[in-house]
Write a protein that holds these residues in place. Structure first.
Motif, PDB file in Angstrom:
ATOM      1  N   ARG A 134       0.692  -1.577  -0.197  1.00 59.20           N
ATOM      2  CA  ARG A 134      -0.127   0.162   0.332  1.00 59.20           C
ATOM      3  C   ARG A 134       0.572   1.262  -0.226  1.00 59.20           C
ATOM      4  NH1 ARG A 134      -5.419  -0.146   0.890  1.00 59.20           N
ATOM      5  NH2 ARG A 134      -5.408   1.685   1.521  1.00 59.20           N
ATOM      6  N   GLN A 135       1.992   0.815  -0.427  1.00 62.95           N
ATOM      7  CA  GLN A 135       3.170   2.187   0.115  1.00 62.95           C
ATOM      8  C   GLN A 135       4.236   2.035  -1.447  1.00 62.95           C
ATOM      9  OE1 GLN A 135       2.737   4.781   2.091  1.00 62.95           O
ATOM     10  NE2 GLN A 135       1.599   4.025   3.209  1.00 62.95           N
ATOM     11  N   TYR A 191      -4.705  12.660  -4.856  1.00 64.38           N
ATOM     12  CA  TYR A 191      -5.703  12.006  -5.761  1.00 64.38           C
ATOM     13  C   TYR A 191      -5.886  10.319  -5.088  1.00 64.38           C
ATOM     14  CZ  TYR A 191      -7.027   7.076  -8.360  1.00 64.38           C
ATOM     15  OH  TYR A 191      -8.016   6.235  -9.079  1.00 64.38           O
ATOM     16  N   MET A 192      -4.547   9.908  -5.037  1.00 63.97           N
ATOM     17  CA  MET A 192      -3.797   8.792  -3.807  1.00 63.97           C
ATOM     18  C   MET A 192      -4.209   8.476  -2.504  1.00 63.97           C
ATOM     19  SD  MET A 192      -2.188   7.030  -5.672  1.00 63.97           S
ATOM     20  CE  MET A 192      -2.215   4.939  -4.465  1.00 63.97           C
ATOM     21  N   MET A 193      -4.215   9.945  -2.059  1.00 66.42           N
ATOM     22  CA  MET A 193      -4.244  10.015  -0.466  1.00 66.42           C
ATOM     23  C   MET A 193      -6.347  10.124   0.199  1.00 66.42           C
ATOM     24  SD  MET A 193      -1.429  11.029   1.394  1.00 66.42           S
ATOM     25  CE  MET A 193      -2.757  11.299   2.679  1.00 66.42           C
ATOM     26  N   LYS A 197      -5.613   5.034  -2.564  1.00 66.50           N
ATOM     27  CA  LYS A 197      -5.392   3.855  -1.284  1.00 66.50           C
ATOM     28  C   LYS A 197      -6.466   3.133  -1.176  1.00 66.50           C
ATOM     29  CE  LYS A 197      -8.001   6.639   2.661  1.00 66.50           C
ATOM     30  NZ  LYS A 197      -7.379   8.222   3.671  1.00 66.50           N
ATOM     31  N   TYR A 198      -7.574   3.385  -2.032  1.00 67.96           N
ATOM     32  CA  TYR A 198      -9.128   2.430  -1.684  1.00 67.96           C
ATOM     33  C   TYR A 198      -8.950   1.069  -2.717  1.00 67.96           C
ATOM     34  CZ  TYR A 198     -11.003   5.922   1.490  1.00 67.96           C
ATOM     35  OH  TYR A 198     -11.107   6.812   2.549  1.00 67.96           O
ATOM     36  N   LEU A 199      -8.039   1.371  -3.518  1.00 67.15           N
ATOM     37  CA  LEU A 199      -7.906   0.473  -4.712  1.00 67.15           C
ATOM     38  C   LEU A 199      -6.194  -0.601  -4.256  1.00 67.15           C
ATOM     39  CD1 LEU A 199      -9.261   3.001  -7.564  1.00 67.15           C
ATOM     40  CD2 LEU A 199     -10.582   0.857  -5.842  1.00 67.15           C
ATOM     41  N   LEU A 200      -5.660   0.579  -3.964  1.00 65.82           N
ATOM     42  CA  LEU A 200      -4.030  -0.215  -3.419  1.00 65.82           C
ATOM     43  C   LEU A 200      -4.762  -1.942  -2.551  1.00 65.82           C
ATOM     44  CD1 LEU A 200      -2.289   2.688  -2.303  1.00 65.82           C
ATOM     45  CD2 LEU A 200      -2.378   1.896  -4.086  1.00 65.82           C
ATOM     46  N   PRO A 201      -3.359  -2.488  -3.208  1.00 64.24           N
ATOM     47  CA  PRO A 201      -3.596  -4.320  -2.898  1.00 64.24           C
ATOM     48  C   PRO A 201      -3.152  -4.107  -1.297  1.00 64.24           C
ATOM     49  CG  PRO A 201      -1.697  -3.462  -4.340  1.00 64.24           C
ATOM     50  CD  PRO A 201      -2.423  -2.339  -4.586  1.00 64.24           C
ATOM     51  N   LYS A 202      -3.237  -5.107  -0.978  1.00 63.18           N
ATOM     52  CA  LYS A 202      -2.958  -5.696   0.706  1.00 63.18           C
ATOM     53  C   LYS A 202      -2.480  -6.481   1.157  1.00 63.18           C
ATOM     54  CE  LYS A 202      -7.216  -3.168   3.014  1.00 63.18           C
ATOM     55  NZ  LYS A 202      -8.478  -2.966   3.735  1.00 63.18           N
TER      56      LYS A 202
END
Length: 233
Positions: A134-135, A191-193, A197-202
């Motif tokens: 996520r980072q 956008y990322m903030m 961030k809700y679309l990032l893998p975990k």
């Protein structure tokens, strides 16, 4: 066969070799130029004229200056300091990573910036119990968009500036791209903030796993770090 058809054939072969990387890219580029000279598409004296172009010289110089910052540990030190200052919460860490990533990549290698910050990000994510995936993606995007802020941030910027000069127009100044680059960078970070961030893998990554760094610090001499920073400035 018409010269135009021959030129297209050479272009297709060169494009295929660039895509497949069957031979080193530098050899492909040089071979394409030599082929154009041998086939009479361009005068022989112009085959290697591009190597003396001011654009090439400027990029060569910036690569050396950038490498000095990475190998003295200055770039890594900047990254560690700013990312640690931003805290360990997911949002603040993402903001800090993207700010430092965009800032460094605006005057250094995009790839080198991502490479030197990646181990830092992994270590902090492991300590903060945050999935590194996520980072790392925000870091990659920040390094990409940060390169369009200055003339030397990414090769296309200086190439088009050199093209303008060769046609008799006023070339772009060093920070002229910032009028577009900075707003795009700000939008990308926002956008990322707030959305990305809700679309990032975990995906969970082990911070202790071996990661091949493209650029590693070879010395940690404070004096050399100061000198390399002054040279960049």
């Amino acid at each position: 066969m018409a010269p135009a058809i021959k030129c297209l054939i050479v272009l297709a072969i060169v494009a295929l070799l660039f895509i497949t990387e069957l031979i080193p890219l530098a050899i492909t580029a040089m071979s394409g130029a030599i082929a154009c000279g041998l086939l009479g598409f361009i005068p022989a004296k112009q085959v290697f004229s591009g190597l003396s172009d001011s654009t090439v010289v400027l990029f060569a110089g910036m690569f050396v200056v950038g490498a000095a910052m990475f190998h003295t540990g200055l770039a890594q030190k900047i990254g560690i300091s700013i990312v640690r200052f931003s805290g360990t919460s997911e949002n603040s860490l993402m903001f800090g990573i993207m700010i430092v990533g965009a800032g460094l990549s605006s005057v250094l290698s995009n790839t080198g910036t991502a490479a030197c910050l990646m181990p830092v990000v992994l270590g902090i994510c492991a300590a903060a119990k945050i999935p590194a995936s996520r980072q790392l993606m925000p870091l990659a995007y920040a390094a990409g968009v940060g390169g369009i802020i200055t003339l030397v941030g990414t090769p296309p910027n200086i190439i088009v500036s050199g093209a303008l000069k060769s046609f008799g127009y006023e070339p772009f100044s060093f920070f002229e791209f910032a009028w577009i680059g900075i707003p795009i960078t700000v939008v990308a970070i926002a956008y990322m903030m707030f959305i990305g961030k809700y679309l990032l893998p975990k995906a969970e990554l082990d911070a202790d796993q071996e990661i091949e760094q493209e650029i590693e610090a070879t010395v940690h001499d404070s004096k050399k770090q100061i000198i390399s920073g002054l040279i960049l400035a």
